[in-house]
Design a protein around this motif. Sequence first.
Motif, PDB file in Angstrom:
ATOM      1  N   LEU A   1       1.107   6.802  -6.737  1.00  0.00           N
ATOM      2  CA  LEU A   1      -0.004   7.716  -7.047  1.00  0.00           C
ATOM      3  C   LEU A   1       0.414   9.167  -6.875  1.00  0.00           C
ATOM      4  O   LEU A   1       0.030  10.033  -7.652  1.00  0.00           O
ATOM      5  CB  LEU A   1      -1.212   7.398  -6.166  1.00  0.00           C
ATOM      6  CG  LEU A   1      -2.009   6.162  -6.546  1.00  0.00           C
ATOM      7  CD1 LEU A   1      -3.095   5.894  -5.523  1.00  0.00           C
ATOM      8  CD2 LEU A   1      -2.626   6.344  -7.920  1.00  0.00           C
ATOM      9  N   LYS A   2       1.204   9.425  -5.841  1.00  0.00           N
ATOM     10  CA  LYS A   2       1.674  10.800  -5.637  1.00  0.00           C
ATOM     11  C   LYS A   2       2.527  11.261  -6.810  1.00  0.00           C
ATOM     12  O   LYS A   2       2.409  12.392  -7.266  1.00  0.00           O
ATOM     13  CB  LYS A   2       2.485  10.899  -4.340  1.00  0.00           C
ATOM     14  CG  LYS A   2       1.658  10.932  -3.095  1.00  0.00           C
ATOM     15  CD  LYS A   2       2.546  11.096  -1.874  1.00  0.00           C
ATOM     16  CE  LYS A   2       1.762  11.126  -0.588  1.00  0.00           C
ATOM     17  NZ  LYS A   2       2.651  11.233   0.577  1.00  0.00           N
ATOM     18  N   LYS A   3       3.382  10.372  -7.292  1.00  0.00           N
ATOM     19  CA  LYS A   3       4.247  10.733  -8.419  1.00  0.00           C
ATOM     20  C   LYS A   3       3.444  10.880  -9.697  1.00  0.00           C
ATOM     21  O   LYS A   3       3.704  11.773 -10.498  1.00  0.00           O
ATOM     22  CB  LYS A   3       5.335   9.679  -8.598  1.00  0.00           C
ATOM     23  CG  LYS A   3       6.367   9.698  -7.501  1.00  0.00           C
ATOM     24  CD  LYS A   3       7.389   8.603  -7.682  1.00  0.00           C
ATOM     25  CE  LYS A   3       8.378   8.592  -6.526  1.00  0.00           C
ATOM     26  NZ  LYS A   3       9.331   7.472  -6.643  1.00  0.00           N
TER      27      LYS A   3
ATOM     28  N   LEU B   1       0.825  -1.207   0.000  1.00  0.00           N
ATOM     29  CA  LEU B   1       0.000   0.000   0.000  1.00  0.00           C
ATOM     30  C   LEU B   1       0.861   1.261   0.000  1.00  0.00           C
ATOM     31  O   LEU B   1       0.540   2.245  -0.678  1.00  0.00           O
ATOM     32  CB  LEU B   1      -0.938   0.005   1.206  1.00  0.00           C
ATOM     33  CG  LEU B   1      -2.126  -0.945   1.121  1.00  0.00           C
ATOM     34  CD1 LEU B   1      -2.898  -0.935   2.431  1.00  0.00           C
ATOM     35  CD2 LEU B   1      -3.038  -0.551  -0.015  1.00  0.00           C
ATOM     36  N   ARG B   2       1.949   1.246   0.762  1.00  0.00           N
ATOM     37  CA  ARG B   2       2.848   2.407   0.784  1.00  0.00           C
ATOM     38  C   ARG B   2       3.428   2.665  -0.607  1.00  0.00           C
ATOM     39  O   ARG B   2       3.514   3.808  -1.057  1.00  0.00           O
ATOM     40  CB  ARG B   2       3.971   2.193   1.792  1.00  0.00           C
ATOM     41  CG  ARG B   2       3.540   2.345   3.215  1.00  0.00           C
ATOM     42  CD  ARG B   2       4.706   2.224   4.174  1.00  0.00           C
ATOM     43  NE  ARG B   2       4.237   2.222   5.548  1.00  0.00           N
ATOM     44  CZ  ARG B   2       4.515   1.300   6.437  1.00  0.00           C
ATOM     45  NH1 ARG B   2       5.302   0.293   6.131  1.00  0.00           N
ATOM     46  NH2 ARG B   2       4.035   1.373   7.661  1.00  0.00           N
TER      47      ARG B   2
ATOM     48  N   ILE C   1       0.461  16.330  -8.218  1.00  0.00           N
ATOM     49  CA  ILE C   1      -0.220  17.331  -7.397  1.00  0.00           C
ATOM     50  C   ILE C   1       0.618  18.597  -7.304  1.00  0.00           C
ATOM     51  O   ILE C   1       0.083  19.706  -7.377  1.00  0.00           O
ATOM     52  CB  ILE C   1      -0.531  16.756  -5.997  1.00  0.00           C
ATOM     53  CG1 ILE C   1      -1.576  15.663  -6.118  1.00  0.00           C
ATOM     54  CG2 ILE C   1      -0.998  17.847  -5.049  1.00  0.00           C
ATOM     55  CD1 ILE C   1      -1.862  14.934  -4.830  1.00  0.00           C
ATOM     56  N   GLU C   2       1.936  18.420  -7.175  1.00  0.00           N
ATOM     57  CA  GLU C   2       2.799  19.596  -7.071  1.00  0.00           C
ATOM     58  C   GLU C   2       2.734  20.425  -8.345  1.00  0.00           C
ATOM     59  O   GLU C   2       2.671  21.659  -8.297  1.00  0.00           O
ATOM     60  CB  GLU C   2       4.250  19.176  -6.785  1.00  0.00           C
ATOM     61  CG  GLU C   2       4.466  18.518  -5.450  1.00  0.00           C
ATOM     62  CD  GLU C   2       4.190  17.022  -5.470  1.00  0.00           C
ATOM     63  OE1 GLU C   2       4.134  16.426  -6.573  1.00  0.00           O
ATOM     64  OE2 GLU C   2       4.013  16.459  -4.387  1.00  0.00           O
TER      65      GLU C   2
END
Length: 134
Positions: A70-72, A63-64, A76-77
Amino acid sequence: MIPQIGFSEMLLLGILALVVVGPKDLPLMMRKFGRFTGKLRMMAFEFRQSFDELGRQAELDELRKEVEALKKESGIEDMQKEFNATEADIAKDAGEAVNAMKADFEKTKTAAQVSSDVEPKEPSPKKLGDETSS
């Protein structure tokens, strides 16, 4: 599957143990057997818990990794930077529009003052007899 032991089999085992071990040592042997069975159950429980913990840990690690991916991927940035740039552009355009409106207002105001300085001529009153019929 573990075979089922019925009452008759238990009675037979009890009589056999009584004959083989003897009535004097039977309670001691039963106590040791009970302790041994308890230790086996505890070891099985700990073994099962360790496997469950390993499974949970593996799921958490997976999951981590998914969250980091997903963040990459989501960027979002990048979206935040783009939003801030757009917001700055809108504020800049709005400021320019307000300044242009102020300038137009000032021009209109000065034009109104100039026209009010020149006094309009009053129309001459018409006389009753000067009207011409058409």
